[in-house]
Design a protein around this motif. Structure first.
Motif, PDB file in Angstrom:
ATOM      1  N   ALA A   1     -35.806  18.983  33.194  1.00 41.08           N
ATOM      2  CA  ALA A   1     -34.534  18.258  33.307  1.00 41.08           C
ATOM      3  C   ALA A   1     -34.679  17.041  34.212  1.00 41.08           C
ATOM      4  O   ALA A   1     -34.091  15.985  33.951  1.00 41.08           O
ATOM      5  CB  ALA A   1     -33.448  19.191  33.843  1.00 41.08           C
ATOM      6  N   MET A   2     -35.482  17.157  35.266  1.00 43.61           N
ATOM      7  CA  MET A   2     -35.706  16.013  36.160  1.00 43.61           C
ATOM      8  C   MET A   2     -36.473  14.903  35.458  1.00 43.61           C
ATOM      9  O   MET A   2     -36.213  13.723  35.667  1.00 43.61           O
ATOM     10  CB  MET A   2     -36.460  16.467  37.414  1.00 43.61           C
ATOM     11  CG  MET A   2     -35.640  17.265  38.392  1.00 43.61           C
ATOM     12  SD  MET A   2     -34.253  16.311  39.060  1.00 43.61           S
ATOM     13  CE  MET A   2     -32.956  16.777  37.913  1.00 43.61           C
ATOM     14  N   VAL A   3     -37.429  15.284  34.624  1.00 46.49           N
ATOM     15  CA  VAL A   3     -38.139  14.281  33.823  1.00 46.49           C
ATOM     16  C   VAL A   3     -37.152  13.544  32.923  1.00 46.49           C
ATOM     17  O   VAL A   3     -37.172  12.303  32.813  1.00 46.49           O
ATOM     18  CB  VAL A   3     -39.253  14.946  32.984  1.00 46.49           C
ATOM     19  CG1 VAL A   3     -39.792  13.963  31.945  1.00 46.49           C
ATOM     20  CG2 VAL A   3     -40.378  15.435  33.887  1.00 46.49           C
ATOM     21  N   ALA A   4     -36.273  14.312  32.272  1.00 44.77           N
ATOM     22  CA  ALA A   4     -35.268  13.689  31.400  1.00 44.77           C
ATOM     23  C   ALA A   4     -34.360  12.757  32.190  1.00 44.77           C
ATOM     24  O   ALA A   4     -34.000  11.669  31.722  1.00 44.77           O
ATOM     25  CB  ALA A   4     -34.438  14.779  30.713  1.00 44.77           C
ATOM     26  N   MET A   5     -33.997  13.171  33.412  1.00 41.45           N
ATOM     27  CA  MET A   5     -33.181  12.304  34.262  1.00 41.45           C
ATOM     28  C   MET A   5     -33.915  10.996  34.551  1.00 41.45           C
ATOM     29  O   MET A   5     -33.335   9.909  34.469  1.00 41.45           O
ATOM     30  CB  MET A   5     -32.868  13.026  35.574  1.00 41.45           C
ATOM     31  CG  MET A   5     -32.007  12.231  36.543  1.00 41.45           C
ATOM     32  SD  MET A   5     -30.296  12.108  35.997  1.00 41.45           S
ATOM     33  CE  MET A   5     -29.778  13.814  36.176  1.00 41.45           C
ATOM     34  N   GLY A   6     -35.202  11.103  34.885  1.00 38.70           N
ATOM     35  CA  GLY A   6     -35.992   9.894  35.154  1.00 38.70           C
ATOM     36  C   GLY A   6     -36.128   8.996  33.949  1.00 38.70           C
ATOM     37  O   GLY A   6     -36.066   7.767  34.055  1.00 38.70           O
ATOM     38  N   LEU A   7     -36.278   9.607  32.757  1.00 35.06           N
ATOM     39  CA  LEU A   7     -36.421   8.823  31.535  1.00 35.06           C
ATOM     40  C   LEU A   7     -35.140   8.066  31.184  1.00 35.06           C
ATOM     41  O   LEU A   7     -35.187   7.061  30.470  1.00 35.06           O
ATOM     42  CB  LEU A   7     -36.803   9.742  30.369  1.00 35.06           C
ATOM     43  CG  LEU A   7     -38.222  10.319  30.400  1.00 35.06           C
ATOM     44  CD1 LEU A   7     -38.404  11.341  29.284  1.00 35.06           C
ATOM     45  CD2 LEU A   7     -39.276   9.207  30.272  1.00 35.06           C
ATOM     46  N   GLN A   8     -34.004   8.537  31.684  1.00 34.61           N
ATOM     47  CA  GLN A   8     -32.738   7.866  31.402  1.00 34.61           C
ATOM     48  C   GLN A   8     -32.290   6.958  32.545  1.00 34.61           C
ATOM     49  O   GLN A   8     -31.193   6.416  32.508  1.00 34.61           O
ATOM     50  CB  GLN A   8     -31.654   8.909  31.118  1.00 34.61           C
ATOM     51  CG  GLN A   8     -31.865   9.648  29.808  1.00 34.61           C
ATOM     52  CD  GLN A   8     -30.618  10.339  29.325  1.00 34.61           C
ATOM     53  OE1 GLN A   8     -29.870  10.900  30.112  1.00 34.61           O
ATOM     54  NE2 GLN A   8     -30.381  10.303  28.026  1.00 34.61           N
ATOM     55  N   THR A   9     -33.129   6.806  33.553  1.00 34.26           N
ATOM     56  CA  THR A   9     -32.775   6.008  34.727  1.00 34.26           C
ATOM     57  C   THR A   9     -33.312   4.588  34.603  1.00 34.26           C
ATOM     58  O   THR A   9     -34.486   4.391  34.278  1.00 34.26           O
ATOM     59  CB  THR A   9     -33.339   6.654  36.015  1.00 34.26           C
ATOM     60  OG1 THR A   9     -32.771   7.962  36.161  1.00 34.26           O
ATOM     61  CG2 THR A   9     -32.996   5.816  37.230  1.00 34.26           C
ATOM     62  N   ARG A  10     -32.460   3.637  34.862  1.00 36.08           N
ATOM     63  CA  ARG A  10     -32.882   2.229  34.923  1.00 36.08           C
ATOM     64  C   ARG A  10     -33.161   1.892  36.382  1.00 36.08           C
ATOM     65  O   ARG A  10     -32.236   1.882  37.208  1.00 36.08           O
ATOM     66  CB  ARG A  10     -31.797   1.307  34.379  1.00 36.08           C
ATOM     67  CG  ARG A  10     -31.867   1.093  32.865  1.00 36.08           C
ATOM     68  CD  ARG A  10     -31.656   2.347  32.068  1.00 36.08           C
ATOM     69  NE  ARG A  10     -31.590   2.087  30.619  1.00 36.08           N
ATOM     70  CZ  ARG A  10     -31.450   3.029  29.731  1.00 36.08           C
ATOM     71  NH1 ARG A  10     -31.365   4.296  30.097  1.00 36.08           N
ATOM     72  NH2 ARG A  10     -31.403   2.738  28.438  1.00 36.08           N
TER      73      ARG A  10
END
Length: 326
Positions: free
Chosen positions: A283-292
């Motif tokens: 989930a943290m990886v997904a958060m990072g992938l959606q972060t600008r």
């Protein structure tokens, strides 16, 4: 869903390897959660994310995050929480509550959004990145707010982890006072344990009990925030989006009750904790992938000032309380 899910799981496995890398772990111990969001941000910055991956990344962030928070309950045993005594529980409650309230007040003075202030306050006061992502499930903050909050608790929690043992030696703190101080104020669970065991093994065990007492406060904090957010949304405040009831918090409570009341084979218990860490890392990886990243950097010095002020505050409150009860 599959391409994005596989991408998140693969990068989560990479995050585990980096977090466990001896050359890094002995210098700056970082949890796989922290490494995961950093890996996600770096990948998003360097490589365009294929459109086919977007649905799976969103699904991972929504569902695996909540499943991980539910399984987080297997890390908490009610009997252990009571072992710190009424004085210890009061110290933890005061430290956590005052930190979150102060974060909102200072955040408004610094003209930061309440979503960011609440996330930084909960991450500082409760349990670092895990608290940030759990509270985000209630208030639905922007991705840049979540990434910034995790960055703040990582930076200042790591600084505390290294500073506390040397400060304790100069202050002449007893084992009980030091464990109460470290467990009641250092941000991440891993950071609090590392600081505790750096003093001595007994302090490490006792610090973990104080830290778990703070983790247990996720439940009432999420419940209060859910009510506050819903009320503000009903009043028409455009900055507050109405969020659904956080049923995953109920799941967390049920897992704590189950873990406290039912003897469980160690292999099964360890497996559930490992699964929890894997789900939260993905989930943290997904958060990072959606972060600008540009949006995070645009928050500037004000977010840094908030994180520093809260770190100093909770450390001072916890130290004062530890000296009283130690």
């Amino acid at each position: 869903m599959l391409p994005g899910l596989l991408l998140c799981l693969g990068l989560a496995a990479l995050s585990y390897g980096i977090a466990a890398w001896p050359a890094l772990n002995t210098v700056v111990p970082l949890s796989a959660l922290t490494v995961g969001i950093l890996v996600g941000v770096v990948v998003r910055l360097c490589v365009p994310l294929p459109t086919a991956c977007e649905p799976g990344v969103r699904w991972t962030l929504h569902y695996l995050l909540r499943a991980g928070i539910v399984l987080l309950g297997f890390r908490v045993v009610a009997q252990d929480l009571l072992s710190v005594g009424m004085g210890g529980l009061a110290l933890v409650a005061v430290a956590v509550t005052s930190t979150i309230v102060l974060s909102v007040v200072l955040g408004r003075l610094l003209k930061l959004p309440d979503t960011l202030s609440v996330l930084v306050g909960c991450g500082t006061g409760i349990c670092g990145a895990s608290a940030v992502v759990a509270v985000d499930g209630v208030i639905r903050a922007r991705e840049q707010d979540v990434a910034c909050a995790i960055a703040m608790v990582t930076v200042f929690g790591t600084a505390a982890m290294f500073a506390y043992p040397s400060l304790a030696a100069h202050m002449g703190l007893s084992e009980s006072a030091y464990s109460a101080w470290a467990g009641s104020s250092i941000h991440e669970v891993a950071q609090a344990l590392a600081a505790g065991f750096a003093f001595d093994p007994a302090a490490g065990v006792q610090a973990s009990l104080y830290k778990l007492s703070r983790v247990a406060l996720l439940v009432p904090v999420c419940a209060v925030l859910a009510l506050w957010w819903r009320r503000r949304a009903q009043e028409g405040d455009r900055d507050f989006r109405s969020a659904p009831f956080p049923w995953f918090v109920v799941g967390f409570v049920l897992m704590v009750v189950l873990n406290s009341a039912t003897p469980m084979p160690s292999a099964l218990h360890d497996g559930l904790i490992g699964l929890d860490a894997a789900l939260l890392s993905a989930a943290m990886v997904a958060m990072g992938l959606q972060t600008r990243l540009a949006s995070v950097l645009g928050l500037g010095w004000r977010a840094l000032a908030l994180g520093l002020a809260l770190a100093v505050w909770i450390s001072a409150v916890a130290l004062g309380g530890a000296l009283l009860i130690g």
